[in-house]
Scaffold this motif. Structure first.
Motif, PDB file in Angstrom:
ATOM      1  N   PHE A   9     -26.184   6.411 -29.591  1.00 15.63           N
ATOM      2  CA  PHE A   9     -25.687   7.661 -30.130  1.00 15.63           C
ATOM      3  C   PHE A   9     -24.262   7.394 -30.575  1.00 15.63           C
ATOM      4  N   THR A  10     -23.894   7.847 -31.760  1.00 16.44           N
ATOM      5  CA  THR A  10     -22.531   7.669 -32.238  1.00 16.44           C
ATOM      6  C   THR A  10     -21.710   8.886 -31.842  1.00 16.44           C
ATOM      7  N   LYS A  11     -20.745   8.678 -30.974  1.00 16.41           N
ATOM      8  CA  LYS A  11     -19.869   9.729 -30.463  1.00 16.41           C
ATOM      9  C   LYS A  11     -18.603   9.752 -31.316  1.00 16.41           C
ATOM     10  N   VAL A  12     -18.385  10.841 -32.031  1.00 16.05           N
ATOM     11  CA  VAL A  12     -17.164  11.019 -32.818  1.00 16.05           C
ATOM     12  C   VAL A  12     -16.102  11.556 -31.862  1.00 16.05           C
ATOM     13  N   VAL A  13     -14.968  10.877 -31.771  1.00 13.15           N
ATOM     14  CA  VAL A  13     -13.916  11.247 -30.824  1.00 13.15           C
ATOM     15  C   VAL A  13     -12.649  11.631 -31.583  1.00 13.15           C
ATOM     16  N   LEU A  14     -12.123  12.819 -31.289  1.00 17.72           N
ATOM     17  CA  LEU A  14     -10.809  13.266 -31.744  1.00 17.72           C
ATOM     18  C   LEU A  14      -9.884  12.984 -30.579  1.00 17.72           C
ATOM     19  N   PHE A  15      -8.883  12.105 -30.765  1.00 20.67           N
ATOM     20  CA  PHE A  15      -8.056  11.680 -29.635  1.00 20.67           C
ATOM     21  C   PHE A  15      -6.585  11.654 -30.022  1.00 20.67           C
ATOM     22  N   THR A  16      -5.736  11.598 -28.999  1.00 21.52           N
ATOM     23  CA  THR A  16      -4.300  11.461 -29.200  1.00 21.52           C
ATOM     24  C   THR A  16      -3.957   9.983 -29.136  1.00 21.52           C
ATOM     25  N   ASP A  17      -3.416   9.448 -30.228  1.00 16.41           N
ATOM     26  CA  ASP A  17      -3.068   8.033 -30.293  1.00 16.41           C
ATOM     27  C   ASP A  17      -1.733   7.801 -29.572  1.00 16.41           C
ATOM     28  N   THR A  18      -1.326   6.539 -29.466  1.00 17.95           N
ATOM     29  CA  THR A  18      -0.114   6.181 -28.732  1.00 17.95           C
ATOM     30  C   THR A  18       1.150   6.778 -29.344  1.00 17.95           C
ATOM     31  N   ASP A  19       1.103   7.142 -30.636  1.00 18.48           N
ATOM     32  CA  ASP A  19       2.268   7.764 -31.279  1.00 18.48           C
ATOM     33  C   ASP A  19       2.274   9.290 -31.114  1.00 18.48           C
ATOM     34  N   GLY A  20       1.297   9.830 -30.342  1.00 19.79           N
ATOM     35  CA  GLY A  20       1.224  11.262 -30.091  1.00 19.79           C
ATOM     36  C   GLY A  20       0.456  12.028 -31.146  1.00 19.79           C
ATOM     37  N   ARG A  21      -0.012  11.343 -32.186  1.00 15.94           N
ATOM     38  CA  ARG A  21      -0.722  12.015 -33.274  1.00 15.94           C
ATOM     39  C   ARG A  21      -2.237  11.959 -33.062  1.00 15.94           C
ATOM     40  N   ALA A  22      -2.921  12.990 -33.534  1.00 15.07           N
ATOM     41  CA  ALA A  22      -4.374  13.054 -33.432  1.00 15.07           C
ATOM     42  C   ALA A  22      -5.015  12.121 -34.451  1.00 15.07           C
TER      43      ALA A  22
END
Length: 132
Positions: A9-22
């Motif tokens: 299953f391909t899980k699409v993830v919206l995450f906070t990167d190391t620079d604080g940006r989504a």
């Protein structure tokens, strides 16, 4: 729910990167349990769910998710916009895993942190939020 061979299953993830940006990324979730006629993933924890109806014209300000959660689109279409100007539209049967949390110790800055969401198209947006 996009499925890709072999049995994942391909899980699409919206995450906070190391620079604080989504940002968005995709992760494979193995479907290695069950039977060949109905392959399953491992059981995942959850903490309840909520249903939401957003009328035509709904649009949020930039915000971070209060906790991790799966977002499943049941009706209408939802656009998720990022600070860099990119966006992605999710339609009925599609999903994303929202893990765009405010970095620990940070104070929310609407010019840096978070994402925005909006109803798009002519139909109201109906979503299911399942806490991760």
């Amino acid at each position: 729910m996009p499925l890709t061979a072999p049995m994942q299953f391909t899980k699409v993830v919206l995450f906070t990167d190391t620079d604080g940006r989504a940002r968005f990324r995709e992760e494979a979730v193995p479907l290695d349990e069950g039977k060949p006629q109905a392959m399953l993933s491992a059981l995942m924890p959850s903490g309840g769910y909520q249903l939401r109806h957003s009328p035509v014209g709904f649009r949020s300000e930039f915000h971070c998710s209060p906790h991790t959660q799966w977002v499943f689109i049941l009706g209408g279409a939802m656009e998720i916009g990022l600070q860099d100007g990119t966006s992605r539209v999710f339609r009925p049967g599609e999903h994303f895993y929202s893990a765009d949390l405010l970095p620990e110790g940070a104070t929310f800055d609407p010019a840096v942190h978070g994402h925005r969401s909006a109803q798009v198209g002519s139909d109201p947006l109906v979503t299911l939020f399942l806490r991760g």
